[in-house]
Design a protein around this motif. Structure first.
Motif, PDB file in Angstrom:
ATOM      1  N   GLU A   1       0.776  -1.157   0.035  1.00 17.86           N
ATOM      2  CA  GLU A   1      -0.101   0.198  -0.010  1.00 17.86           C
ATOM      3  C   GLU A   1       0.884   1.388   0.051  1.00 17.86           C
ATOM      4  OE1 GLU A   1      -0.134  -1.427   4.371  1.00 17.86           O
ATOM      5  OE2 GLU A   1      -0.036  -2.501   2.111  1.00 17.86           O
ATOM      6  N   ARG A   2       2.140   1.022   0.427  1.00 13.64           N
ATOM      7  CA  ARG A   2       3.057   2.345   0.236  1.00 13.64           C
ATOM      8  C   ARG A   2       3.598   2.334  -0.978  1.00 13.64           C
ATOM      9  NH1 ARG A   2       6.208   2.128   6.186  1.00 13.64           N
ATOM     10  NH2 ARG A   2       4.395   2.208   7.303  1.00 13.64           N
ATOM     11  N   GLY A   3       3.287   1.309  -2.038  1.00 10.43           N
ATOM     12  CA  GLY A   3       4.090   1.517  -3.359  1.00 10.43           C
ATOM     13  C   GLY A   3       5.483   0.914  -3.164  1.00 10.43           C
ATOM     14  N   LEU A   4       5.641   0.357  -2.139  1.00 11.03           N
ATOM     15  CA  LEU A   4       7.043  -0.474  -1.740  1.00 11.03           C
ATOM     16  C   LEU A   4       6.959  -1.823  -2.572  1.00 11.03           C
ATOM     17  CD1 LEU A   4       9.939   0.587  -0.557  1.00 11.03           C
ATOM     18  CD2 LEU A   4       9.096  -1.050   1.532  1.00 11.03           C
ATOM     19  N   TRP A   5       7.867  -2.132  -3.379  1.00 11.73           N
ATOM     20  CA  TRP A   5       8.083  -3.494  -4.023  1.00 11.73           C
ATOM     21  C   TRP A   5       8.990  -4.531  -3.133  1.00 11.73           C
ATOM     22  CZ3 TRP A   5       5.768  -4.708  -8.896  1.00 11.73           C
ATOM     23  CH2 TRP A   5       5.260  -3.540  -9.491  1.00 11.73           C
ATOM     24  N   VAL A   6       8.963  -5.921  -3.474  1.00  6.99           N
ATOM     25  CA  VAL A   6       9.879  -6.525  -2.813  1.00  6.99           C
ATOM     26  C   VAL A   6      11.249  -6.256  -3.265  1.00  6.99           C
ATOM     27  CG1 VAL A   6       8.151  -8.550  -3.097  1.00  6.99           C
ATOM     28  CG2 VAL A   6       9.769  -8.196  -4.937  1.00  6.99           C
ATOM     29  N   ASN A   7      12.203  -6.594  -2.283  1.00  2.57           N
ATOM     30  CA  ASN A   7      13.434  -6.374  -2.254  1.00  2.57           C
ATOM     31  C   ASN A   7      14.375  -7.339  -3.007  1.00  2.57           C
ATOM     32  OD1 ASN A   7      16.049  -5.434  -2.029  1.00  2.57           O
ATOM     33  ND2 ASN A   7      15.981  -6.137   0.127  1.00  2.57           N
ATOM     34  N   PHE A   8      14.633  -7.169  -4.490  1.00  6.17           N
ATOM     35  CA  PHE A   8      15.079  -7.831  -5.293  1.00  6.17           C
ATOM     36  C   PHE A   8      16.664  -8.043  -5.067  1.00  6.17           C
ATOM     37  CE2 PHE A   8      11.888  -6.371  -8.148  1.00  6.17           C
ATOM     38  CZ  PHE A   8      11.021  -7.955  -8.472  1.00  6.17           C
ATOM     39  N   ALA A   9      17.121  -7.445  -3.798  1.00  4.07           N
ATOM     40  CA  ALA A   9      18.480  -7.867  -3.428  1.00  4.07           C
ATOM     41  C   ALA A   9      18.455  -8.947  -2.395  1.00  4.07           C
ATOM     42  CB  ALA A   9      19.096  -6.410  -3.195  1.00  4.07           C
ATOM     43  N   SER A  10      17.370  -9.343  -2.140  1.00  7.29           N
ATOM     44  CA  SER A  10      17.214 -10.318  -1.081  1.00  7.29           C
ATOM     45  C   SER A  10      17.274 -11.614  -1.642  1.00  7.29           C
ATOM     46  CB  SER A  10      15.958 -10.022  -0.254  1.00  7.29           C
ATOM     47  OG  SER A  10      15.582 -11.441   0.391  1.00  7.29           O
ATOM     48  N   PRO A  11      18.272 -12.478  -0.949  1.00  4.43           N
ATOM     49  CA  PRO A  11      18.199 -14.038  -1.418  1.00  4.43           C
ATOM     50  C   PRO A  11      17.091 -14.730  -1.323  1.00  4.43           C
ATOM     51  CG  PRO A  11      19.970 -13.406   0.092  1.00  4.43           C
ATOM     52  CD  PRO A  11      18.997 -12.203   0.060  1.00  4.43           C
ATOM     53  N   LEU A  12      16.055 -14.448  -0.628  1.00  9.04           N
ATOM     54  CA  LEU A  12      14.821 -15.027  -0.566  1.00  9.04           C
ATOM     55  C   LEU A  12      13.900 -14.804  -1.536  1.00  9.04           C
ATOM     56  CD1 LEU A  12      13.852 -14.452   3.517  1.00  9.04           C
ATOM     57  CD2 LEU A  12      14.914 -16.168   2.318  1.00  9.04           C
ATOM     58  N   ILE A  13      14.107 -13.452  -2.183  1.00  8.95           N
ATOM     59  CA  ILE A  13      13.261 -13.476  -3.612  1.00  8.95           C
ATOM     60  C   ILE A  13      14.012 -14.186  -4.850  1.00  8.95           C
ATOM     61  CG2 ILE A  13      12.629 -11.564  -5.288  1.00  8.95           C
ATOM     62  CD1 ILE A  13      11.126 -11.290  -2.623  1.00  8.95           C
ATOM     63  N   TRP A  14      15.722 -14.009  -4.592  1.00  7.15           N
ATOM     64  CA  TRP A  14      16.072 -15.010  -5.437  1.00  7.15           C
ATOM     65  C   TRP A  14      15.789 -16.333  -5.584  1.00  7.15           C
ATOM     66  CZ3 TRP A  14      21.859 -13.707  -3.697  1.00  7.15           C
ATOM     67  CH2 TRP A  14      22.020 -12.427  -3.880  1.00  7.15           C
ATOM     68  N   ASP A  15      15.650 -16.894  -4.329  1.00 10.57           N
ATOM     69  CA  ASP A  15      15.138 -18.262  -4.093  1.00 10.57           C
ATOM     70  C   ASP A  15      13.681 -18.622  -4.736  1.00 10.57           C
ATOM     71  OD1 ASP A  15      16.659 -20.325  -3.104  1.00 10.57           O
ATOM     72  OD2 ASP A  15      15.640 -20.071  -0.891  1.00 10.57           O
ATOM     73  N   ALA A  16      12.833 -17.629  -4.231  1.00  9.71           N
ATOM     74  CA  ALA A  16      11.490 -17.866  -5.112  1.00  9.71           C
ATOM     75  C   ALA A  16      11.467 -17.762  -6.542  1.00  9.71           C
ATOM     76  CB  ALA A  16      10.425 -16.749  -4.342  1.00  9.71           C
ATOM     77  N   THR A  17      12.340 -16.932  -7.087  1.00 10.84           N
ATOM     78  CA  THR A  17      12.270 -16.747  -8.566  1.00 10.84           C
ATOM     79  C   THR A  17      13.100 -18.112  -9.115  1.00 10.84           C
ATOM     80  OG1 THR A  17      12.829 -14.419  -8.265  1.00 10.84           O
ATOM     81  CG2 THR A  17      13.070 -15.310 -10.503  1.00 10.84           C
ATOM     82  N   ALA A  18      14.250 -18.513  -8.452  1.00  7.95           N
ATOM     83  CA  ALA A  18      14.779 -19.519  -9.026  1.00  7.95           C
ATOM     84  C   ALA A  18      14.095 -20.990  -8.950  1.00  7.95           C
ATOM     85  CB  ALA A  18      16.159 -19.899  -8.245  1.00  7.95           C
ATOM     86  N   VAL A  19      13.235 -21.285  -7.688  1.00  7.25           N
ATOM     87  CA  VAL A  19      12.632 -22.371  -7.719  1.00  7.25           C
ATOM     88  C   VAL A  19      11.405 -22.320  -8.503  1.00  7.25           C
ATOM     89  CG1 VAL A  19      11.428 -23.680  -5.921  1.00  7.25           C
ATOM     90  CG2 VAL A  19      13.506 -22.765  -5.337  1.00  7.25           C
ATOM     91  N   GLY A  20      10.922 -21.213  -8.633  1.00  8.24           N
ATOM     92  CA  GLY A  20       9.435 -21.105  -9.332  1.00  8.24           C
ATOM     93  C   GLY A  20       9.920 -21.547 -10.914  1.00  8.24           C
ATOM     94  N   THR A  21      11.067 -20.867 -11.320  1.00  5.47           N
ATOM     95  CA  THR A  21      11.552 -20.876 -12.657  1.00  5.47           C
ATOM     96  C   THR A  21      11.899 -22.364 -12.901  1.00  5.47           C
ATOM     97  OG1 THR A  21      12.495 -18.814 -12.762  1.00  5.47           O
ATOM     98  CG2 THR A  21      13.210 -20.278 -14.524  1.00  5.47           C
ATOM     99  N   TYR A  22      12.477 -23.187 -11.948  1.00  6.29           N
ATOM    100  CA  TYR A  22      12.977 -24.392 -12.188  1.00  6.29           C
ATOM    101  C   TYR A  22      11.891 -25.400 -12.025  1.00  6.29           C
ATOM    102  CZ  TYR A  22      15.654 -28.652 -11.333  1.00  6.29           C
ATOM    103  OH  TYR A  22      16.282 -29.903 -11.295  1.00  6.29           O
ATOM    104  N   PHE A  23      10.743 -25.113 -11.320  1.00  6.26           N
ATOM    105  CA  PHE A  23       9.453 -25.845 -11.557  1.00  6.26           C
ATOM    106  C   PHE A  23       8.835 -25.750 -12.812  1.00  6.26           C
ATOM    107  CE2 PHE A  23       4.942 -26.895 -10.702  1.00  6.26           C
ATOM    108  CZ  PHE A  23       4.985 -27.927 -10.521  1.00  6.26           C
ATOM    109  N   VAL A  24       8.655 -24.385 -13.216  1.00  9.08           N
ATOM    110  CA  VAL A  24       7.826 -24.335 -14.497  1.00  9.08           C
ATOM    111  C   VAL A  24       8.829 -24.953 -15.790  1.00  9.08           C
ATOM    112  CG1 VAL A  24       7.073 -22.590 -16.057  1.00  9.08           C
ATOM    113  CG2 VAL A  24       6.844 -22.401 -13.693  1.00  9.08           C
ATOM    114  N   VAL A  25      10.109 -24.811 -15.887  1.00 10.37           N
ATOM    115  CA  VAL A  25      10.820 -25.430 -16.816  1.00 10.37           C
ATOM    116  C   VAL A  25      10.880 -26.862 -16.777  1.00 10.37           C
ATOM    117  CG1 VAL A  25      13.205 -25.479 -17.907  1.00 10.37           C
ATOM    118  CG2 VAL A  25      11.971 -23.223 -17.005  1.00 10.37           C
TER     119      VAL A  25
END
Lengths: 455, 166
Positions: free
Chosen positions: A148-172
């Motif tokens: 609600e403050r217009g703040l996005w997720v922190n792309f410098a966080s390893p937890l976001i890397w993790d979610a992106t990587a694992v999600g990509t791995y599952f789809v591919v």
């Protein structure tokens, strides 16, 4: 070793191809007693993960205090299991994609089981970070959208890397698995009637096997194999960076990425043996997944075990050599502190026990293969547990040291996750061609000599 | 479309039949195989695929859009500097870009395959035989009604186990 399956070695090519179709389709026609064994196992697994689901519901109702998680150890059995199951997913890619690119044809008959294992293992791994959240319904906070403050997720966080990587791995992984299945779905469609034909007609997406279709298929399959091969290295590297980017003794190391990737492939190969030693009898594909295939997996396990032992050695050596007292203290704690038993068990399971596979007799003995695969899986879980928990339990200042022990609730969920994994694996592999028919036939054609064909 | 659909038991017979259709200057023949076979594909002229180009385009689109998106989200709060670290730090953003590159490239490969395979099947409706997915090979030869018998005979000579008009 000949690459052709044992069942079809002596047959002329057309007869051999028909035999492949007949044998693999037979695995979809469950017969008693296999039917009873199969549905009994599925039912048992359903019961197992239902109990775990009840425990999770209780955890949601009462809160995370039912786990052993206390300061300073806030990552415990759940995160350990997440890393473990992500690791299990990796050998599917090794068998399917990397060995395909390396033209190691022996992988053909094992590929379907390995790919299915990958997808199911990622599905299992994905549950654990959500379990660990406590308030599981807030998992969507990982999705990049503004609050609600217009703040996005922190792309410098390893937890976001993790979610992106694992999600990509599952789809591919799902795309790769499904793509390879399309020609096989067409075979099932053409050899079935009723509801099964109706389902497989849709799954085959109109496949007819024209030369142009095969060209597009092979191009897409090769490209996906290449993409998934680099993806698999990135995924477990990123999982390792969850730890390595933190300034915690025992975690903050540049060796973590390759160390985790090797460990992942090692544990995945062991799980493949755990599944396929009994699975080839249950699915009645022992003429296709032969002892030669299992022996090759065992050889890979020895190689991976040695690489992993080298990683352990490097980690220990640099803990001593770099002269950091906290790093040294962490290693002394691992070897002689609260988790020393698990530390030494890890070394025995992952570095010593697999050496038995240097013996050909052990590699060709299904009991030894199955038993050692279980030992390795235990060792790989304890390895991750020691890395995660011992490091957090014994950081810098003595006043913040502490110990963690998983509670019965956590153990139940861990056992339930294995039941969840087996449930989906059995359900999927029992309803799709368990051996890649098109690829097995391709191999038969490839090795057949041409007879008097005009140039 | 009128044509002849010939079914072969052996790959070598199919290759001979393709050579025969080429010798008779019949264009647009479609070969069917139960498995990938480079010799059949070469003989049938199935040598190129658009899937690779689409995959490359997908990879480039995925990586560039991921970089653009992450930088754009960070710039929504340009004063949110933590511990003096640069606002736009490339190493973590490259990780996101790499993953999105793979994801979009893989999706593009799959979509391109499905579209190209669908196009490859166009004009073969009614010709397909279920035995083709099992162990047999097929050749669909488009020809006018006047040439059906001639082509059919030629296919039998090449080793076709059966042929029919489609």
């Amino acid at each position: 070793m000949s690459d052709e399956p044992q069942a079809v070695r002596a047959l002329p090519v057309p007869a051999a191809m028909r035999r492949v179709t007949r044998d693999v389709l037979a695995t979809l026609e469950w017969r008693i007693p296999s039917w009873l064994a199969y549905w009994g196992a599925v039912g048992l697994c359903l019961f197992g993960w239902s109990i775990a689901a009840l425990v999770w519901a209780y955890q949601i109702y009462t809160g995370l205090h039912i786990t052993g998680l206390r300061h300073p150890v806030m990552w415990g059995a759940y995160i350990t299991s997440f890393v473990f199951w992500i690791g299990i997913a990796h050998s599917g890619t090794l068998i399917s994609a990397i060995l395909f690119l390396l033209r190691a044809h022996w992988r053909t008959t094992l590929a379907r089981a390995a790919e299915t294992m990958t997808i199911v293992a990622v599905m299992t791994a994905g549950i654990f970070p959500i379990l660990h959240l406590g308030r599981a319904w807030l998992f969507y906070w990982l999705v990049p959208y503004p609050n609600e403050r217009g703040l996005w997720v922190n792309f410098a966080s390893p937890l976001i890397w993790d979610a992106t990587a694992v999600g990509t791995y599952f789809v591919v992984s799902v795309l790769f698995w499904f793509l390879a299945l399309i020609p096989d779905f067409a075979v099932v469609r053409d050899h079935s009637r009723g509801w099964r034909r109706w389902i497989f007609e849709r799954l085959a997406l109109g496949w007819t096997g024209t030369a142009a279709e095969w060209r597009h298929f092979r191009t897409a399959y090769t490209l996906l194999a290449a993409l998934i091969a680099v993806l698999v290295v990135s995924v477990h590297s990123i999982v390792s960076w969850d730890f390595a980017v933190a300034v915690v003794p025992g975690w903050h190391s540049t060796i973590f990425a390759p160390y985790f990737v090797v460990g992942a492939i090692f544990s995945g190969l062991a799980m493949l043996l755990t599944l396929m030693v009994p699975g080839r009898f249950l699915l009645e594909i022992k003429d296709y997944v032969t002892i030669d295939h299992l022996e090759n997996v065992a050889k890979l396990l020895v190689a991976m075990s040695m690489l992993l032992t080298y990683s352990y050695g490097s980690e220990m050596f640099f803990a001593w050599y770099r002269g950091d007292p906290f790093e040294r203290a962490q290693w002394m704690y691992r070897a002689g502190g609260s988790y020393a038993g698990l530390f030494w068990l890890t070394l025995v399971c992952n570095s010593v026990a697999p050496l038995a596979f240097l013996s050909r007799r052990a590699r060709r003995n299904t009991t030894a293969l199955f038993a050692l695969s279980i030992v390795i899986n235990v060792g790989m879980w304890t390895e991750r547990f020691v890395i995660i928990v011992a490091s957090l339990a014994h950081e810098y200042d003595a006043y913040s040291w502490g110990a963690y022990r998983p509670t019965a609730f956590e153990w139940t969920i861990l056992v339930g996750s294995a039941a969840w994994f087996l449930f989906w694996f059995l359900l999927l592999i029992g309803h799709i061609p368990a051996v890649p028919m098109a690829e097995t036939k391709e191999r038969l054609l490839e090795t057949a000599p041409l007879e008097g064909v005009p140039a | 479309m009128t044509g002849v659909m010939a079914i072969f038991e052996r790959r070598d017979d199919l290759l001979a039949a393709i050579a025969e259709t080429n010798a008779r200057r019949v264009r647009g023949a479609t070969a069917f195989a139960p498995a990938f076979d480079e010799r059949v594909l070469q003989a049938a002229g199935a040598t190129t695929s658009p899937v690779a180009s689409w995959t490359l385009a997908g990879g480039i689109a995925g990586a560039s859009s991921a970089l653009a998106f992450t930088v754009w989200t960070i710039r929504q709060w340009p004063t949110l500097i933590v511990s003096g670290k640069p606002l736009i730090a490339w190493p973590p953003l490259l990780i996101i870009a790499f993953e999105l590159m793979i994801l979009v490239a893989a999706a593009a490969a799959m979509i391109a395959f499905l579209a190209a395979a669908r196009r490859a099947r166009r004009g073969t409706r009614g010709a397909y035989d279920p035995s083709l997915s099992d162990a047999r090979f097929g050749l669909l030869i488009p020809c006018g009604p006047a040439r059906v018998a001639e082509i059919g005979e030629a296919m039998t000579t090449c080793g076709a186990v059966t042929w029919r008009v489609v």
